[in-house]
Design a protein around this motif. Structure first.
Motif, PDB file in Angstrom:
ATOM      1  N   PRO A 156      18.751 -88.481 -44.574  1.00  0.00           N
ATOM      2  CA  PRO A 156      18.966 -89.746 -45.285  1.00  0.00           C
ATOM      3  C   PRO A 156      19.093 -90.944 -44.353  1.00  0.00           C
ATOM      4  CG  PRO A 156      20.339 -88.028 -46.239  1.00  0.00           C
ATOM      5  CD  PRO A 156      19.726 -87.454 -44.999  1.00  0.00           C
ATOM      6  N   ASP A 159      15.714 -91.919 -43.372  1.00  0.00           N
ATOM      7  CA  ASP A 159      15.066 -92.566 -44.502  1.00  0.00           C
ATOM      8  C   ASP A 159      15.570 -93.997 -44.667  1.00  0.00           C
ATOM      9  OD1 ASP A 159      13.343 -92.659 -46.707  1.00  0.00           O
ATOM     10  OD2 ASP A 159      14.986 -92.222 -48.086  1.00  0.00           O
ATOM     11  N   HIS A 177      16.213 -94.597 -53.659  1.00  0.00           N
ATOM     12  CA  HIS A 177      16.541 -93.262 -53.177  1.00  0.00           C
ATOM     13  C   HIS A 177      18.057 -93.070 -53.204  1.00  0.00           C
ATOM     14  CE1 HIS A 177      12.562 -92.863 -50.702  1.00  0.00           C
ATOM     15  NE2 HIS A 177      12.371 -92.997 -52.000  1.00  0.00           N
ATOM     16  N   ARG A 178      18.488 -91.914 -53.657  1.00  0.00           N
ATOM     17  CA  ARG A 178      19.903 -91.555 -53.624  1.00  0.00           C
ATOM     18  C   ARG A 178      20.023 -90.160 -53.029  1.00  0.00           C
ATOM     19  NH1 ARG A 178      19.496 -96.047 -54.258  1.00  0.00           N
ATOM     20  NH2 ARG A 178      20.489 -97.435 -55.772  1.00  0.00           N
ATOM     21  N   TYR A 179      21.126 -89.904 -52.321  1.00  0.00           N
ATOM     22  CA  TYR A 179      21.237 -88.699 -51.506  1.00  0.00           C
ATOM     23  C   TYR A 179      22.413 -87.809 -51.876  1.00  0.00           C
ATOM     24  CZ  TYR A 179      18.351 -91.955 -48.914  1.00  0.00           C
ATOM     25  OH  TYR A 179      17.393 -92.866 -48.579  1.00  0.00           O
ATOM     26  N   LEU A 184      26.399 -92.933 -48.087  1.00  0.00           N
ATOM     27  CA  LEU A 184      24.976 -93.218 -47.909  1.00  0.00           C
ATOM     28  C   LEU A 184      24.373 -93.847 -49.162  1.00  0.00           C
ATOM     29  CD1 LEU A 184      23.816 -90.032 -45.979  1.00  0.00           C
ATOM     30  CD2 LEU A 184      24.359 -92.279 -45.062  1.00  0.00           C
ATOM     31  N   ASP A 185      24.840 -93.419 -50.335  1.00  0.00           N
ATOM     32  CA  ASP A 185      24.337 -94.018 -51.577  1.00  0.00           C
ATOM     33  C   ASP A 185      24.719 -95.493 -51.664  1.00  0.00           C
ATOM     34  OD1 ASP A 185      23.185 -91.658 -52.288  1.00  0.00           O
ATOM     35  OD2 ASP A 185      24.739 -91.065 -53.703  1.00  0.00           O
TER      36      ASP A 185
END
Length: 425
Positions: A156, A159, A177-179, A184-185
């Motif tokens: 992530p 990314d 994008h979500r992880y 991180l989100d």
């Protein structure tokens, strides 16, 4: 980062295994030795009871029977009496590897039971090998989990770095994008919001460039016509002066248009409206556009009520009227009539011509951006409607064939209202 995660996880796993494995190995070693010692002691005590019972019953003690009953043991029996009893059974282990436990009774019977320590050591080593195998398995599982976790964290981040680089290069598309990792989100959401803002800014810049090229064209056209009139009338000083003054007015209008476009590009402006004399404004438009219509053999006509005042800005209303006259010149036909009237709640300026008008399928979309039925840019009417709205009015197509456009403006009684409005969309 992945290497750091692997090394740190492996270090933690090794420390955990050592903290648990070493004490466990020591405890297993001690437990096995104590168990072997207790077993020898128990066997010695049991054998002591059997020998005393045999002596009481005056029965012999058979060494072969003891060997069968206690295999892998070396047994020594001493008993006082007449005659004394001395008996051994089994193979005696070496002195260095012997484990011995004894028992003695009050009747003078002494029993010693020995075994080879090597067997105990083999058992201890077997358990230690099992512990080492479990420790190695635990380390392998820790490394596997570290690899999975590092991939889950680093991919992530890679990314997100690519998304940030793409934003820096001008590609402002939200990735969405979500992880499944909260931190991180949150970063991804912030990048998506930034992408949306950057996309809006880029769109506004593109719109500004397009609007500027279109809106500046009309004043430049008028200025060109004035200069052509000056050149054509160079031998008549009075006309040259008049046309020069008109050219100055066109230049001033060009400056006002630039100011309007800059305000629209910032997407926020204060519409400082005032009472505008429509007669002066329309007379100026007729002066500017009259030569162009005469050049193509057409006429401009002004009718309706005179002396009307409307709430708005001179630049905005002039731009709207100028756009309507330019459209009539390019796409209409016959005489163009500008009619002013006062309704119950508004001042109305209508611009009509005698041309073919607007087709039925195009009429509902005539104010949409980039929509044109005659090869134009499709921006003029869109911007004109936005300018009218900025002054608190509205621009409508009241009849498609022949085309009649109406500009509805606020009456002077509404002059107290100043509103913050957006620029052209």
């Amino acid at each position: 980062m992945r290497r750091r995660l692997l090394s740190s996880t492996l270090l933690v796993a090794v420390i955990g295994v050592l903290l648990l494995g070493i004490p466990l190995g020591v405890a297993v070693n001690r437990l096995i030795e104590e168990e072997a010692t207790q077993e020898l002691s128990s066997q010695a005590k049991s054998l002591l009871g059997e020998v005393e019972y045999a002596r009481i019953q005056d029965q012999p003690v058979d060494s072969e029977q003891l060997k069968r009953k206690y295999p892998d043991r070396y047994i020594q029996i001493y008993a006082k009496g007449t005659p004394p009893l001395v008996l051994t059974a089994g193979n005696e282990p070496s002195e260095n590897s012997k484990m011995t436990q004894d028992a003695q009774s009050e009747n003078g019977v002494y029993i010693a039971v020995s075994r080879d320590r090597t067997q105990v050591e083999h058992e201890v080593r077997a358990w230690l090998l099992l512990i080492l195998a479990l420790a190695a398995a635990a380390l392998a599982v820790a490394v596997g989990l570290a690899i999975v976790q590092s991939r889950r964290l680093t991919l992530p981040l890679v990314d997100l770095a690519m998304i940030a680089e793409r934003l820096g290069s001008g590609d402002a598309r939200p990735s969405k994008h979500r992880y499944g990792i909260q931190e991180l989100d949150r970063v991804a959401e912030v990048l998506d919001r930034s992408a949306t803002r950057i996309s809006d800014l880029l769109a506004r810049e593109r719109e500004f460039a397009t609007d500027a090229s279109h809106q500046l064209r009309t004043p430049l056209t008028g200025l060109t016509m004035r200069l052509e009139e000056i050149v054509a009338a160079a031998h008549e000083p009075g006309i040259v002066k008049e046309e020069g003054e008109a050219a100055i007015v066109q230049a001033e209008r060009l400056t006002a248009v630039i100011d309007e476009l800059l305000s629209a590009a910032r997407r926020q402006r204060q519409a400082q409206t005032e009472a505008v004399e429509l007669d002066d404004l329309l007379d100026q438009q007729f002066i500017e556009w009259g030569p162009a219509f005469r050049r193509v053999g057409r006429q401009l006509s002004l009718s309706g009520a005179r002396g009307l005042k409307a709430v708005g800005t001179s630049g905005g209303i002039s731009q709207v009227i100028s756009t309507l006259l330019e459209n009539s010149l390019e796409h209409g036909g016959g005489t163009v009539t500008v009619t002013t009237s006062e309704k119950e709640r508004s001042i109305v300026v209508e611009v009509a011509d005698e041309g073919q008008g607007i087709s039925g399928d195009l009429a509902p979309r005539v104010f949409e951006r980039n929509v044109s039925g005659a090869g134009g840019t499709g921006l003029g009417l869109t911007l004109a409607r936005a300018l009218a709205a900025a002054d608190g009015g509205r621009l409508e197509l009241v009849r498609p064939r022949p085309a009649v456009f109406a500009l509805f403006l606020r009456q002077v009684g509404d002059i107290g209202r100043n509103r913050v409005v957006s620029g052209p969309a």
